[in-house]
Design a protein around this motif. Structure first.
Motif, PDB file in Angstrom:
ATOM      1  N   VAL A 279       0.854  -1.188   0.000  1.00  0.00           N
ATOM      2  CA  VAL A 279       0.000   0.000   0.000  1.00  0.00           C
ATOM      3  C   VAL A 279       0.894   1.244   0.000  1.00  0.00           C
ATOM      4  O   VAL A 279       1.941   1.278   0.646  1.00  0.00           O
ATOM      5  CB  VAL A 279      -0.931  -0.020   1.236  1.00  0.00           C
ATOM      6  N   ASP A 280       0.472   2.270  -0.731  1.00  0.00           N
ATOM      7  CA  ASP A 280       1.194   3.535  -0.780  1.00  0.00           C
ATOM      8  C   ASP A 280       1.489   4.024   0.635  1.00  0.00           C
ATOM      9  O   ASP A 280       0.614   4.021   1.505  1.00  0.00           O
ATOM     10  CB  ASP A 280       0.333   4.560  -1.533  1.00  0.00           C
ATOM     11  N   SER A 281       2.728   4.445   0.887  1.00  0.00           N
ATOM     12  CA  SER A 281       3.144   4.815   2.238  1.00  0.00           C
ATOM     13  C   SER A 281       2.389   6.031   2.770  1.00  0.00           C
ATOM     14  O   SER A 281       2.055   6.088   3.955  1.00  0.00           O
ATOM     15  CB  SER A 281       4.653   5.064   2.282  1.00  0.00           C
ATOM     16  N   GLY A 282       2.093   7.005   1.922  1.00  0.00           N
ATOM     17  CA  GLY A 282       1.314   8.163   2.370  1.00  0.00           C
ATOM     18  C   GLY A 282      -0.096   7.762   2.756  1.00  0.00           C
ATOM     19  O   GLY A 282      -0.639   8.222   3.768  1.00  0.00           O
ATOM     20  N   THR A 283      -0.704   6.884   1.966  1.00  0.00           N
ATOM     21  CA  THR A 283      -2.041   6.395   2.275  1.00  0.00           C
ATOM     22  C   THR A 283      -2.027   5.629   3.592  1.00  0.00           C
ATOM     23  O   THR A 283      -2.917   5.805   4.432  1.00  0.00           O
ATOM     24  CB  THR A 283      -2.559   5.494   1.138  1.00  0.00           C
ATOM     25  N   ALA A 284      -1.012   4.796   3.783  1.00  0.00           N
ATOM     26  CA  ALA A 284      -0.902   4.035   5.043  1.00  0.00           C
ATOM     27  C   ALA A 284      -0.792   4.991   6.226  1.00  0.00           C
ATOM     28  O   ALA A 284      -1.435   4.778   7.272  1.00  0.00           O
ATOM     29  CB  ALA A 284       0.296   3.091   4.991  1.00  0.00           C
ATOM     30  N   TRP A 285      -0.019   6.058   6.090  1.00  0.00           N
ATOM     31  CA  TRP A 285       0.105   7.036   7.170  1.00  0.00           C
ATOM     32  C   TRP A 285      -1.242   7.700   7.445  1.00  0.00           C
ATOM     33  O   TRP A 285      -1.640   7.854   8.604  1.00  0.00           O
ATOM     34  CB  TRP A 285       1.155   8.107   6.818  1.00  0.00           C
ATOM     35  N   GLU A 286      -1.947   8.092   6.378  1.00  0.00           N
ATOM     36  CA  GLU A 286      -3.247   8.758   6.540  1.00  0.00           C
ATOM     37  C   GLU A 286      -4.252   7.835   7.221  1.00  0.00           C
ATOM     38  O   GLU A 286      -5.048   8.289   8.054  1.00  0.00           O
ATOM     39  CB  GLU A 286      -3.756   9.257   5.188  1.00  0.00           C
ATOM     40  N   VAL A 287      -4.231   6.549   6.905  1.00  0.00           N
ATOM     41  CA  VAL A 287      -5.113   5.580   7.579  1.00  0.00           C
ATOM     42  C   VAL A 287      -4.793   5.535   9.066  1.00  0.00           C
ATOM     43  O   VAL A 287      -5.700   5.604   9.913  1.00  0.00           O
ATOM     44  CB  VAL A 287      -4.996   4.171   6.946  1.00  0.00           C
ATOM     45  N   GLY A 288      -3.515   5.403   9.409  1.00  0.00           N
ATOM     46  CA  GLY A 288      -3.125   5.352  10.813  1.00  0.00           C
ATOM     47  C   GLY A 288      -3.476   6.628  11.557  1.00  0.00           C
ATOM     48  O   GLY A 288      -3.942   6.594  12.698  1.00  0.00           O
ATOM     49  N   TYR A 289      -3.270   7.764  10.909  1.00  0.00           N
ATOM     50  CA  TYR A 289      -3.595   9.051  11.525  1.00  0.00           C
ATOM     51  C   TYR A 289      -5.105   9.159  11.773  1.00  0.00           C
ATOM     52  O   TYR A 289      -5.538   9.555  12.856  1.00  0.00           O
ATOM     53  CB  TYR A 289      -3.096  10.188  10.633  1.00  0.00           C
ATOM     54  N   ALA A 290      -5.904   8.804  10.757  1.00  0.00           N
ATOM     55  CA  ALA A 290      -7.361   8.859  10.913  1.00  0.00           C
ATOM     56  C   ALA A 290      -7.808   7.926  12.038  1.00  0.00           C
ATOM     57  O   ALA A 290      -8.649   8.293  12.867  1.00  0.00           O
ATOM     58  CB  ALA A 290      -8.056   8.488   9.601  1.00  0.00           C
ATOM     59  N   TYR A 291      -7.236   6.745  12.081  1.00  0.00           N
ATOM     60  CA  TYR A 291      -7.582   5.785  13.139  1.00  0.00           C
ATOM     61  C   TYR A 291      -7.281   6.392  14.513  1.00  0.00           C
ATOM     62  O   TYR A 291      -8.108   6.325  15.429  1.00  0.00           O
ATOM     63  CB  TYR A 291      -6.813   4.484  12.947  1.00  0.00           C
ATOM     64  N   ALA A 292      -6.118   7.000  14.655  1.00  0.00           N
ATOM     65  CA  ALA A 292      -5.727   7.601  15.937  1.00  0.00           C
ATOM     66  C   ALA A 292      -6.645   8.762  16.313  1.00  0.00           C
ATOM     67  O   ALA A 292      -6.856   9.017  17.501  1.00  0.00           O
ATOM     68  CB  ALA A 292      -4.278   8.080  15.875  1.00  0.00           C
ATOM     69  N   LYS A 293      -7.208   9.456  15.332  1.00  0.00           N
ATOM     70  CA  LYS A 293      -8.108  10.582  15.579  1.00  0.00           C
ATOM     71  C   LYS A 293      -9.572  10.152  15.649  1.00  0.00           C
ATOM     72  O   LYS A 293     -10.454  10.989  15.728  1.00  0.00           O
ATOM     73  CB  LYS A 293      -7.940  11.626  14.470  1.00  0.00           C
ATOM     74  N   ASP A 294      -9.822   8.835  15.587  1.00  0.00           N
ATOM     75  CA  ASP A 294     -11.180   8.271  15.630  1.00  0.00           C
ATOM     76  C   ASP A 294     -12.045   8.752  14.461  1.00  0.00           C
ATOM     77  O   ASP A 294     -13.246   8.981  14.605  1.00  0.00           O
ATOM     78  CB  ASP A 294     -11.845   8.589  16.974  1.00  0.00           C
ATOM     79  N   ILE A 295     -11.409   8.905  13.304  1.00  0.00           N
ATOM     80  CA  ILE A 295     -12.117   9.235  12.069  1.00  0.00           C
ATOM     81  C   ILE A 295     -12.303   7.924  11.311  1.00  0.00           C
ATOM     82  O   ILE A 295     -11.321   7.244  11.016  1.00  0.00           O
ATOM     83  CB  ILE A 295     -11.317  10.248  11.225  1.00  0.00           C
ATOM     84  N   PRO A 296     -13.547   7.537  11.023  1.00  0.00           N
ATOM     85  CA  PRO A 296     -13.777   6.248  10.366  1.00  0.00           C
ATOM     86  C   PRO A 296     -13.073   6.150   9.010  1.00  0.00           C
ATOM     87  O   PRO A 296     -13.045   7.115   8.246  1.00  0.00           O
ATOM     88  CB  PRO A 296     -15.299   6.193  10.183  1.00  0.00           C
ATOM     89  N   VAL A 297     -12.528   4.974   8.750  1.00  0.00           N
ATOM     90  CA  VAL A 297     -11.838   4.703   7.486  1.00  0.00           C
ATOM     91  C   VAL A 297     -12.570   3.587   6.758  1.00  0.00           C
ATOM     92  O   VAL A 297     -12.849   2.542   7.345  1.00  0.00           O
ATOM     93  CB  VAL A 297     -10.365   4.291   7.724  1.00  0.00           C
ATOM     94  N   VAL A 298     -12.870   3.835   5.483  1.00  0.00           N
ATOM     95  CA  VAL A 298     -13.390   2.800   4.599  1.00  0.00           C
ATOM     96  C   VAL A 298     -12.214   2.385   3.718  1.00  0.00           C
ATOM     97  O   VAL A 298     -11.768   3.157   2.867  1.00  0.00           O
ATOM     98  CB  VAL A 298     -14.564   3.296   3.740  1.00  0.00           C
ATOM     99  N   GLY A 299     -11.690   1.197   3.968  1.00  0.00           N
ATOM    100  CA  GLY A 299     -10.600   0.673   3.165  1.00  0.00           C
ATOM    101  C   GLY A 299     -11.149   0.051   1.897  1.00  0.00           C
ATOM    102  O   GLY A 299     -12.165  -0.643   1.928  1.00  0.00           O
ATOM    103  N   VAL A 300     -10.504   0.324   0.781  1.00  0.00           N
ATOM    104  CA  VAL A 300     -10.951  -0.185  -0.523  1.00  0.00           C
ATOM    105  C   VAL A 300      -9.795  -0.937  -1.159  1.00  0.00           C
ATOM    106  O   VAL A 300      -8.700  -0.390  -1.317  1.00  0.00           O
ATOM    107  CB  VAL A 300     -11.394   0.972  -1.444  1.00  0.00           C
ATOM    108  N   ARG A 301     -10.057  -2.174  -1.519  1.00  0.00           N
ATOM    109  CA  ARG A 301      -9.030  -2.968  -2.207  1.00  0.00           C
ATOM    110  C   ARG A 301      -9.653  -3.598  -3.440  1.00  0.00           C
ATOM    111  O   ARG A 301     -10.576  -4.405  -3.346  1.00  0.00           O
ATOM    112  CB  ARG A 301      -8.457  -4.049  -1.296  1.00  0.00           C
ATOM    113  N   THR A 302      -9.127  -3.200  -4.614  1.00  0.00           N
ATOM    114  CA  THR A 302      -9.570  -3.812  -5.864  1.00  0.00           C
ATOM    115  C   THR A 302      -8.528  -4.799  -6.370  1.00  0.00           C
ATOM    116  O   THR A 302      -8.778  -5.537  -7.308  1.00  0.00           O
ATOM    117  CB  THR A 302      -9.841  -2.743  -6.956  1.00  0.00           C
ATOM    118  N   ASP A 303      -7.373  -4.786  -5.746  1.00  0.00           N
ATOM    119  CA  ASP A 303      -6.258  -5.664  -6.088  1.00  0.00           C
ATOM    120  C   ASP A 303      -6.600  -7.085  -5.640  1.00  0.00           C
ATOM    121  O   ASP A 303      -6.965  -7.301  -4.489  1.00  0.00           O
ATOM    122  CB  ASP A 303      -5.017  -5.158  -5.348  1.00  0.00           C
ATOM    123  N   PHE A 304      -6.502  -8.052  -6.541  1.00  0.00           N
ATOM    124  CA  PHE A 304      -6.907  -9.417  -6.182  1.00  0.00           C
ATOM    125  C   PHE A 304      -5.787 -10.241  -5.557  1.00  0.00           C
ATOM    126  O   PHE A 304      -6.003 -11.379  -5.143  1.00  0.00           O
ATOM    127  CB  PHE A 304      -7.497 -10.156  -7.393  1.00  0.00           C
TER     128      PHE A 304
END
Length: 151
Positions: A78-103
Protein backbone atom coordinates in the motif's frame (compact mmCIF):
# COMPACT_ATOMS: atom_id res chain seq x y z
CA UNK A 1 -20.64 14.56 4.33
CA UNK A 2 -16.99 15.32 3.66
CA UNK A 3 -14.56 12.53 2.82
CA UNK A 4 -10.84 12.54 2.25
CA UNK A 5 -9.76 10.21 -0.58
CA UNK A 6 -6.39 8.76 0.43
CA UNK A 7 -4.74 7.07 -2.52
CA UNK A 8 -1.55 6.81 -4.49
CA UNK A 9 -1.36 9.82 -6.83
CA UNK A 10 1.98 9.68 -8.54
CA UNK A 11 1.11 8.49 -12.05
CA UNK A 12 -1.30 9.79 -14.64
CA UNK A 13 -3.38 6.63 -14.40
CA UNK A 14 -3.59 6.83 -10.58
CA UNK A 15 -4.65 10.48 -10.67
CA UNK A 16 -7.19 9.84 -13.42
CA UNK A 17 -8.64 6.82 -11.58
CA UNK A 18 -8.87 8.81 -8.32
CA UNK A 19 -10.81 11.53 -10.10
CA UNK A 20 -13.10 8.98 -11.79
CA UNK A 21 -13.82 7.40 -8.41
CA UNK A 22 -14.45 10.81 -6.80
CA UNK A 23 -16.92 11.67 -9.58
CA UNK A 24 -18.64 8.28 -9.25
CA UNK A 25 -18.94 8.79 -5.47
CA UNK A 26 -20.48 12.22 -6.04
CA UNK A 27 -23.05 10.74 -8.44
CA UNK A 28 -23.84 7.87 -6.05
CA UNK A 29 -24.32 10.25 -3.11
CA UNK A 30 -25.26 13.79 -4.18
CA UNK A 31 -23.97 16.43 -1.80
CA UNK A 32 -20.92 14.40 -0.86
CA UNK A 33 -17.75 16.48 -0.73
CA UNK A 34 -14.68 14.53 -1.83
CA UNK A 35 -11.31 16.01 -0.93
CA UNK A 36 -8.66 14.94 -3.46
CA UNK A 37 -5.19 15.69 -2.09
CA UNK A 38 -3.80 15.40 -5.61
CA UNK A 39 -5.41 18.80 -6.22
CA UNK A 40 -3.43 20.53 -3.43
CA UNK A 41 -1.02 23.10 -4.92
CA UNK A 42 0.21 25.35 -2.10
CA UNK A 43 2.43 27.47 -4.37
CA UNK A 44 0.24 27.25 -7.45
CA UNK A 45 2.19 24.36 -8.91
CA UNK A 46 2.57 20.65 -8.26
CA UNK A 47 5.53 19.00 -6.54
CA UNK A 48 7.26 22.17 -5.33
CA UNK A 49 9.83 20.88 -2.83
CA UNK A 50 9.87 24.30 -1.13
CA UNK A 51 6.21 23.74 -0.22
CA UNK A 52 6.38 20.16 1.11
CA UNK A 53 5.76 21.37 4.67
CA UNK A 54 2.64 23.25 3.56
CA UNK A 55 1.50 20.27 1.49
CA UNK A 56 1.89 18.01 4.54
CA UNK A 57 -0.23 20.42 6.60
CA UNK A 58 -2.90 20.53 3.89
CA UNK A 59 -3.12 16.73 3.90
CA UNK A 60 -3.30 16.58 7.71
CA UNK A 61 -6.00 19.27 7.72
CA UNK A 62 -7.85 17.37 4.98
CA UNK A 63 -8.02 14.27 7.16
CA UNK A 64 -8.84 16.31 10.30
CA UNK A 65 -11.78 18.02 8.58
CA UNK A 66 -13.23 14.82 7.10
CA UNK A 67 -16.18 12.84 8.38
CA UNK A 68 -14.50 9.74 6.97
CA UNK A 69 -11.46 8.68 4.98
CA UNK A 70 -11.79 6.44 1.93
CA UNK A 71 -8.41 4.75 1.53
CA UNK A 72 -7.36 2.93 -1.63
CA UNK A 73 -5.29 -0.02 -0.41
CA UNK A 74 -4.19 -1.46 -3.75
CA UNK A 75 -0.74 -2.62 -4.79
CA UNK A 76 1.75 -5.22 -3.65
CA UNK A 77 2.51 -2.71 -0.89
CA UNK A 78 0.00 0.00 0.00
CA UNK A 79 1.19 3.53 -0.78
CA UNK A 80 3.14 4.81 2.24
CA UNK A 81 1.31 8.16 2.37
CA UNK A 82 -2.04 6.40 2.28
CA UNK A 83 -0.90 4.04 5.04
CA UNK A 84 0.11 7.04 7.17
CA UNK A 85 -3.25 8.76 6.54
CA UNK A 86 -5.11 5.58 7.58
CA UNK A 87 -3.13 5.35 10.81
CA UNK A 88 -3.59 9.05 11.53
CA UNK A 89 -7.36 8.86 10.91
CA UNK A 90 -7.58 5.79 13.14
CA UNK A 91 -5.73 7.60 15.94
CA UNK A 92 -8.11 10.58 15.58
CA UNK A 93 -11.18 8.27 15.63
CA UNK A 94 -12.12 9.24 12.07
CA UNK A 95 -13.78 6.25 10.37
CA UNK A 96 -11.84 4.70 7.49
CA UNK A 97 -13.39 2.80 4.60
CA UNK A 98 -10.60 0.67 3.16
CA UNK A 99 -10.95 -0.19 -0.52
CA UNK A 100 -9.03 -2.97 -2.21
CA UNK A 101 -9.57 -3.81 -5.86
CA UNK A 102 -6.26 -5.66 -6.09
CA UNK A 103 -6.91 -9.42 -6.18
CA UNK A 104 -3.50 -10.40 -4.80
CA UNK A 105 -3.79 -12.15 -1.44
CA UNK A 106 -2.53 -10.65 1.79
CA UNK A 107 -2.77 -11.19 5.52
CA UNK A 108 -6.34 -9.91 5.97
CA UNK A 109 -8.59 -8.47 3.25
CA UNK A 110 -5.46 -8.48 1.07
CA UNK A 111 -3.44 -6.10 3.27
CA UNK A 112 -1.31 -6.00 6.39
CA UNK A 113 -3.44 -6.37 9.52
CA UNK A 114 -2.29 -2.97 10.82
CA UNK A 115 -4.16 -1.47 7.86
CA UNK A 116 -7.15 -3.80 7.77
CA UNK A 117 -7.73 -3.42 11.52
CA UNK A 118 -7.51 0.38 11.24
CA UNK A 119 -10.45 0.39 8.82
CA UNK A 120 -13.97 0.51 10.20
CA UNK A 121 -15.23 -0.98 6.93
CA UNK A 122 -13.59 -2.80 4.02
CA UNK A 123 -14.71 -2.96 0.40
CA UNK A 124 -13.28 -5.71 -1.80
CA UNK A 125 -14.20 -5.26 -5.46
CA UNK A 126 -11.66 -7.07 -7.58
CA UNK A 127 -10.05 -5.38 -10.56
CA UNK A 128 -11.74 -7.69 -13.07
CA UNK A 129 -14.93 -5.66 -12.62
CA UNK A 130 -13.40 -2.40 -13.95
CA UNK A 131 -16.48 -0.37 -12.99
CA UNK A 132 -16.04 2.64 -10.71
CA UNK A 133 -19.82 3.15 -10.60
CA UNK A 134 -20.38 -0.20 -8.88
CA UNK A 135 -17.37 0.37 -6.64
CA UNK A 136 -18.69 3.82 -5.65
CA UNK A 137 -22.05 2.31 -4.70
CA UNK A 138 -20.29 -0.28 -2.53
CA UNK A 139 -18.30 2.48 -0.81
CA UNK A 140 -21.40 4.64 -0.29
CA UNK A 141 -23.17 1.72 1.43
CA UNK A 142 -20.40 1.82 4.05
CA UNK A 143 -20.28 5.62 4.24
CA UNK A 144 -24.02 5.76 4.99
CA UNK A 145 -23.22 3.99 8.26
CA UNK A 146 -20.87 6.81 9.27
CA UNK A 147 -22.28 9.64 11.37
CA UNK A 148 -21.06 13.03 10.09
CA UNK A 149 -18.70 14.77 12.53
CA UNK A 150 -19.19 18.24 11.06
CA UNK A 151 -22.27 20.35 10.50
Amino acid sequence: MRIYLAASLFTQIERKWNRMLAEALDVAMPGLEVVLPQDFKPSGKYNDDKQYGQLFKMCVNGVDSADAVVAILDGAEVDSGTAWEVGYAYAKDIPVVGVRTDFRPGAEHGVNIMLSRSCKYMVRDFAFQEDTTVLAKDIIRRLKKVKPRTA
